[in-house]
Design a protein around this motif. Structure first.
Motif, short mmCIF file in Angstrom:
data_model
loop_
_atom_site.label_atom_id
_atom_site.label_comp_id
_atom_site.label_asym_id
_atom_site.label_seq_id
_atom_site.Cartn_x
_atom_site.Cartn_y
_atom_site.Cartn_z
N ASP A 109 0.81 -1.22 0.00
CA ASP A 109 0.00 0.00 0.00
C ASP A 109 0.84 1.27 0.00
O ASP A 109 0.30 2.37 0.17
CB ASP A 109 -0.95 0.01 1.20
CG ASP A 109 -0.23 0.09 2.53
OD1 ASP A 109 1.00 -0.09 2.57
OD2 ASP A 109 -0.90 0.35 3.55
N TYR A 111 4.90 3.05 -1.55
CA TYR A 111 6.17 2.86 -2.24
C TYR A 111 7.32 3.08 -1.26
O TYR A 111 7.38 4.10 -0.57
CB TYR A 111 6.31 3.82 -3.40
CG TYR A 111 7.71 3.86 -3.96
CD1 TYR A 111 8.23 2.75 -4.63
CD2 TYR A 111 8.54 4.97 -3.79
CE1 TYR A 111 9.52 2.75 -5.13
CE2 TYR A 111 9.84 4.99 -4.29
CZ TYR A 111 10.32 3.87 -4.95
OH TYR A 111 11.61 3.88 -5.44
N PHE A 130 -1.23 -4.63 -5.26
CA PHE A 130 -0.87 -3.22 -5.18
C PHE A 130 -2.16 -2.41 -5.23
O PHE A 130 -2.75 -2.22 -6.29
CB PHE A 130 0.03 -2.82 -6.35
CG PHE A 130 1.37 -3.50 -6.37
CD1 PHE A 130 2.47 -2.91 -5.76
CD2 PHE A 130 1.54 -4.73 -6.99
CE1 PHE A 130 3.72 -3.53 -5.79
CE2 PHE A 130 2.78 -5.36 -7.02
CZ PHE A 130 3.87 -4.76 -6.40
N ASP A 131 -2.60 -1.93 -4.09
CA ASP A 131 -3.86 -1.20 -4.01
C ASP A 131 -3.64 0.25 -4.42
O ASP A 131 -2.70 0.91 -3.97
CB ASP A 131 -4.44 -1.28 -2.60
CG ASP A 131 -5.88 -0.84 -2.55
OD1 ASP A 131 -6.58 -0.95 -3.58
OD2 ASP A 131 -6.33 -0.38 -1.48
N PHE A 133 -2.63 1.62 -7.21
CA PHE A 133 -1.28 1.67 -7.76
C PHE A 133 -0.96 3.02 -8.38
O PHE A 133 0.17 3.51 -8.32
CB PHE A 133 -1.13 0.56 -8.80
CG PHE A 133 0.26 0.37 -9.33
CD1 PHE A 133 1.19 -0.39 -8.64
CD2 PHE A 133 0.63 0.94 -10.54
CE1 PHE A 133 2.47 -0.57 -9.14
CE2 PHE A 133 1.91 0.76 -11.06
CZ PHE A 133 2.84 0.00 -10.35
N ASP A 134 -1.97 3.65 -9.01
CA ASP A 134 -1.73 4.94 -9.65
C ASP A 134 -1.38 6.03 -8.64
O ASP A 134 -0.72 7.02 -8.99
CB ASP A 134 -2.94 5.37 -10.48
CG ASP A 134 -4.26 5.28 -9.71
OD1 ASP A 134 -4.38 4.39 -8.84
OD2 ASP A 134 -5.16 6.09 -9.98
N THR A 136 -0.09 5.18 -5.21
CA THR A 136 1.05 4.76 -4.39
C THR A 136 2.35 4.70 -5.17
O THR A 136 3.44 4.86 -4.61
CB THR A 136 0.78 3.39 -3.75
OG1 THR A 136 0.41 2.45 -4.77
CG2 THR A 136 -0.34 3.48 -2.73
N PHE A 137 2.26 4.46 -6.49
CA PHE A 137 3.47 4.39 -7.31
C PHE A 137 3.48 5.44 -8.43
O PHE A 137 4.53 5.93 -8.80
CB PHE A 137 3.63 2.99 -7.92
CG PHE A 137 4.13 1.97 -6.93
CD1 PHE A 137 5.47 1.60 -6.92
CD2 PHE A 137 3.28 1.41 -6.00
CE1 PHE A 137 5.93 0.67 -6.00
CE2 PHE A 137 3.74 0.48 -5.08
CZ PHE A 137 5.08 0.11 -5.07
N GLN A 150 7.56 3.10 -10.69
CA GLN A 150 6.95 2.07 -11.53
C GLN A 150 8.01 1.33 -12.36
O GLN A 150 7.93 0.12 -12.54
CB GLN A 150 5.90 2.68 -12.45
CG GLN A 150 4.69 3.23 -11.71
CD GLN A 150 3.57 3.61 -12.65
OE1 GLN A 150 3.05 2.78 -13.39
NE2 GLN A 150 3.18 4.87 -12.64
N ILE A 169 -2.94 -5.19 -9.67
CA ILE A 169 -2.92 -3.77 -9.34
C ILE A 169 -4.31 -3.17 -9.58
O ILE A 169 -4.97 -3.50 -10.56
CB ILE A 169 -1.86 -2.99 -10.14
CG1 ILE A 169 -2.18 -2.94 -11.63
CG2 ILE A 169 -0.48 -3.58 -9.93
CD1 ILE A 169 -1.21 -2.09 -12.43
N CYS A 171 -6.34 0.50 -10.02
CA CYS A 171 -6.06 1.92 -10.31
C CYS A 171 -7.32 2.61 -10.79
O CYS A 171 -8.18 1.99 -11.43
CB CYS A 171 -4.93 2.06 -11.33
SG CYS A 171 -5.37 1.64 -13.02
N LEU A 177 -0.45 5.14 -15.31
CA LEU A 177 0.33 3.91 -15.37
C LEU A 177 1.46 4.05 -16.38
O LEU A 177 1.31 4.67 -17.43
CB LEU A 177 -0.57 2.73 -15.76
CG LEU A 177 -1.68 2.35 -14.78
CD1 LEU A 177 -2.36 1.07 -15.25
CD2 LEU A 177 -1.17 2.19 -13.37
#
Length: 368
Positions: A109, A111, A130-131, A133-134, A136-137, A150, A169, A171, A177
């Motif tokens: 959850d 990075y 990866f919850d 993802f857009d 957290t990363f 990423q 993931i 998003c 992404l």
């Protein structure tokens, strides 16, 4: 006391220490401490409390797990779409079914630099979730000299890591992404796009969740959903209020479902003695109490006919699945400065009705 030797290093622990050859099948979350580094913490049990699952969630869950069993490498799954329309529910269902099959779940959850190497070192079949993802990363800016978050994961997703892994993931905004993730089925084999529920799906949900004494509210809610995108969070809130005695029209005024921006609609005017005319992708406030005016053109430039109407005169048509304004409720004007002969021809057309359809998000998958 327990003494554990790792290489030449011996550490002392109390008697609660337990050792496993593999991670037990349950959910974990990745954590990090500056002094000790990465570790896994037991995550709260993942549960699905819904008594009925709508859509094809379970069918696709089984599809993913079947593919994972047949793959000889990592399998990646992207779950994308707006908030509140089923991505988290799908991820929960997939997690529950994976654990039943003996696959541990590792939730990421946030990075943390070096997290890819840590996950890669897990020499076991696991599902890594990866919850958001857009966020957290995708929204993280790397420090000077660090690899973009990423990009740091690409080798992990590629399938050369230890232990076959199922990467999932979620998003909201796929534009965030990495270009080497989207349209790369070698890394992410599946991309499940979650859309807003259709009129029939909303109707089914309302019949399941509303008390019978409130069934008369259903068509009003369905009609509202054709003007505004309603996710399942919104529907759940509406159902709660209506079941507690509020009328739908009263409830929606107080709920956190507000008109932040004008929506876009497609308009079609039908004639009794001629071909229809279209006005596409028009930005309209469907909740104004003022007259709405829509211009229809012979082509993309020459607007010859203008239709005026009030939202209060529109009715939701179940068969057409759109809002309809009867012809006798429409105010028609013509561009008298246009070619006289063509204006005269258009004036001979007898108006039947106007159809209004909310524009839906473009499908991301190819139709073949």
């Amino acid at each position: 006391m327990k003494a554990i030797k790792i290489g030449t290093k011996v550490e002392i622990y109390n008697d609660t220490v337990m050792t496993y050859n593999e991670l037990p099948a349950r959910a974990y979350i990745v954590r990090f401490e500056k002094m000790t580094g990465f570790y896994l913490d037991e995550y709260a049990d993942i549960q699905v409390n819904e008594d009925k699952i709508y859509g094809e969630h379970m069918k696709k869950v089984q599809k993913v797990l079947c593919a994972y069993g047949k793959f000889d490498r990592n399998l990646g799954v992207i779950l994308s779409g707006a908030k509140g329309i089923g991505k988290s529910m799908f991820a929960k269902l997939l997690s529950v079914e994976a654990i039943r099959k003996g696959i541990p779940i590792i939730v990421v959850d946030q990075y943390i630099p070096g997290i890819a190497s840590y996950i890669e070192a897990i020499d076991q079949g696991v599902m890594v979730l990866f919850d958001e993802f857009d966020k957290t990363f995708g929204d993280v800016r790397p420090s000077e000299g660090e690899v973009e978050p990423q990009a740091a994961l690409l080798s992990l997703f590629d399938g050369i890591s230890q232990g076959k892994k199922l990467f999932v993931i979620t998003c909201n905004d796929i534009r965030k992404l990495n270009d080497f993730i989207v349209n790369r089925p070698g890394r992410f084999h599946y991309h499940f796009r979650f859309d807003y529920p259709s009129a029939d799906e909303i109707r089914t949900y309302l019949y399941d969740k509303l008390g019978e004494t409130h069934y008369h509210e259903i068509e009003s809610i369905v009609a509202f959903s054709r003007k505004v995108d309603l996710n399942y969070d919104c529907l759940r809130a509406i159902v709660f209020e209506v079941n507690n005695g509020e009328s739908f029209h009263s409830a929606v005024e107080d709920l956190n479902i507000i008109n932040l921006s004008q929506e876009r609609y497609n308009f079609t005017i039908y004639f009794k003695n001629g071909a229809p005319m279209y006005a596409q992708n028009r930005n309209v406030d469907f909740f104004t109490d003022e007259e709405i005016r829509i211009c229809f053109a012979e082509d993309d430039y020459n607007e010859i006919l203008t239709v005026g109407f009030w939202i209060a005169d529109s009715e939701y048509d179940v068969k057409k699945n759109c809002a309809v304004v009867a012809g006798d409720k429409l105010k028609i004007t013509y561009d008298e400065d246009y070619e006289e002969e063509y204006v005269r021809k258009v004036k001979k057309l007898i108006i039947d009705h106007l159809e209004i359809r909310k524009m839906r998000e473009k499908s991301l998958h190819y139709a073949v």
